[in-house]
Design an enzyme around this catalytic site. Structure first.
Site, mmCIF file in Angstrom:
data_model
loop_
_atom_site.group_PDB
_atom_site.id
_atom_site.type_symbol
_atom_site.label_atom_id
_atom_site.label_comp_id
_atom_site.label_asym_id
_atom_site.label_seq_id
_atom_site.Cartn_x
_atom_site.Cartn_y
_atom_site.Cartn_z
ATOM 1 N N CYS A 185 -12.851 42.227 18.152
ATOM 2 C CA CYS A 185 -14.036 42.585 18.928
ATOM 3 C C CYS A 185 -13.700 42.627 20.406
ATOM 4 O O CYS A 185 -12.691 43.211 20.781
ATOM 5 C CB CYS A 185 -15.245 41.716 18.602
ATOM 6 S SG CYS A 185 -15.041 39.961 18.891
ATOM 7 N N ARG A 186 -14.537 42.018 21.263
ATOM 8 C CA ARG A 186 -14.398 42.279 22.707
ATOM 9 C C ARG A 186 -13.222 41.576 23.354
ATOM 10 O O ARG A 186 -12.635 42.093 24.298
ATOM 11 C CB ARG A 186 -15.663 41.838 23.435
ATOM 12 C CG ARG A 186 -16.821 42.758 23.178
ATOM 13 C CD ARG A 186 -18.051 42.296 23.925
ATOM 14 N NE ARG A 186 -19.203 43.041 23.458
ATOM 15 C CZ ARG A 186 -20.386 42.497 23.193
ATOM 16 N NH1 ARG A 186 -20.559 41.208 23.334
ATOM 17 N NH2 ARG A 186 -21.372 43.248 22.776
#
Lengths: 223, 223
Positions: free
Chosen positions: A177-178
């Site tokens: 993810c981020r």
DNA sequence: TTTACAATCAAGTGATCTATTGATTGAAGT
DNA sequence: ACTTCAATCAATAGATCACTTGATTGTAAA
């Protein structure tokens, strides 16, 4: 009161460091690492008032960490360059190494969700090349659209339970993810394992992948 | 007011960044990069009152950037590890890349003293191995004593004019000092060239050499 | 031109940071 | 014990920072 050239330069460096010296600005930078965004979108995601977000962003701009452009009545901010991600990574590593407090928080919240080692970028590249794994991007759709790992499947975390069928049960899933402290990938791996799937987490996240100079697929559906 | 694990961790990161967010603390770190030092010595060199230096150092310690030990009635501070130098380098690179102000100061004060490219660490190693160059350490004697490049000759800048005879006129001199913005090496190169010598500057300085994992000669004459 | 809206600017308040001062602690030597 | 000195602590005033509120700018559409 004047000062020597060294003091003047150190004061500039200190200005850059001070710009990184606030949790809200670091969070803004994390979001900007996913791709450029308007002020309002950033303010909403980070949970700031519009004016406050605007002022933080301008502080980052003065420090040369972000840049912006106008498109119609929107102003889009972006990281000044990939070096910003490198600097953030260096900051994170330093803090992880020598701050007991960070370690304590990590253990409390993240460690039990991460019993297996994360997969390195090199390993992931190799396994994707061999066609062995499914790469899963669990970020919201718009962030995926602004750039993602080549061949990645996008299933935002909150839709994962309903869309399990889209993932081949026979293949290991590697989720990302981020960034290093984005909980989405942790949660996704935990959820998949609970279903009896083989799942691991990519080390760090999308911005670090990009900053490492590895290939990125950008969507041309904007503008 | 509680916050999630991510906010808590980002706040810790921000704390480390804020610790770097003051010119005096950056200068203290630069000096600590040469080796450990007592509080009074640091205060004198950076030009701070004792109490002020002490408080800055404690701030750095809280951020996990430096450590200290007591020896008798002196307290010696040192960098927490070589990663600190890496973080400082990342900060410097970011600032150099995107801050026009840094560039302006650099050009004004440094550029005309540095018409030739600095020598990279790899090049220096190679040339030293081949016996082609004299490595010149222009820092004060005590800093040289705490650690220096293998085979380096120590002539502090203010003694250079009087001790020119110690340098073989036939060999190129490569000078270094504390770091990228330490003027000693610039001045030394300029002075040597004015005498018709061949002279260049090592890129960065001693702490960066050490942080790169390259060999360092430490003097065992302390304690 | 008027309206609408994204974003910035300006001003004010409370909080945090900096540097100085003088008092205090801790280790050595007399 | 007493003195000495390195370093820290404590208290303070001035400066800077963070966040809010309300006004203003800039662009696009009615």
């Amino acid at each position: 009161m004047s000062m020597g050239p060294k003091q003047a330069i150190l004061a500039e460096f200190a200005g850059v460091a001070r710009a990184l010296g606030h949790a809200h600005r670091l969070e803004l930078l994390e979001h900007l690492g996913q791709g450029e965004r308007g002020v309002d979108a950033l303010a909403t995601r980070v949970g700031l008032s519009l004016a406050n977000a605007s002022q933080h962003l301008q502080q980052l701009r003065r420090a040369g960490l972000v840049a912006n452009r106008r498109d119609g009545k929107f102003i889009y901010y972006r990281l000044a360059d990939d070096g910003v991600t490198d600097l953030l990574t260096a900051l994170r590593h330093q803090a992880e190494r020598n701050l007991a407090e960070v370690d304590r928080i990590r253990r409390g919240y993240f460690a039990d969700r991460d019993s297996f080692e994360p997969v390195s970028r090199e390993d992931l590249l190799e396994r994707v090349g061999a066609g062995l794994v499914t790469v899963l991007d669990v970020r919201p759709q718009d962030e995926f659209g602004q750039g993602h790992l080549p061949g990645a499947v996008n299933i935002p975390l909150d839709e994962l339970q309903d869309r399990l069928a889209e993932l081949d049960p026979g293949r290991e899933v590697i989720a990302y993810c981020r960034g290093a402290y984005c909980v989405f990938a942790f949660e996704a791996v935990a959820a998949l394992r609970a279903q009896g799937r083989k799942a691991r987490r990519l080390v760090d996240g999308f911005p670090e992948w990009k900053a490492a100079g590895l290939p990125v697929t950008a969507c041309r559906c904007r503008f």
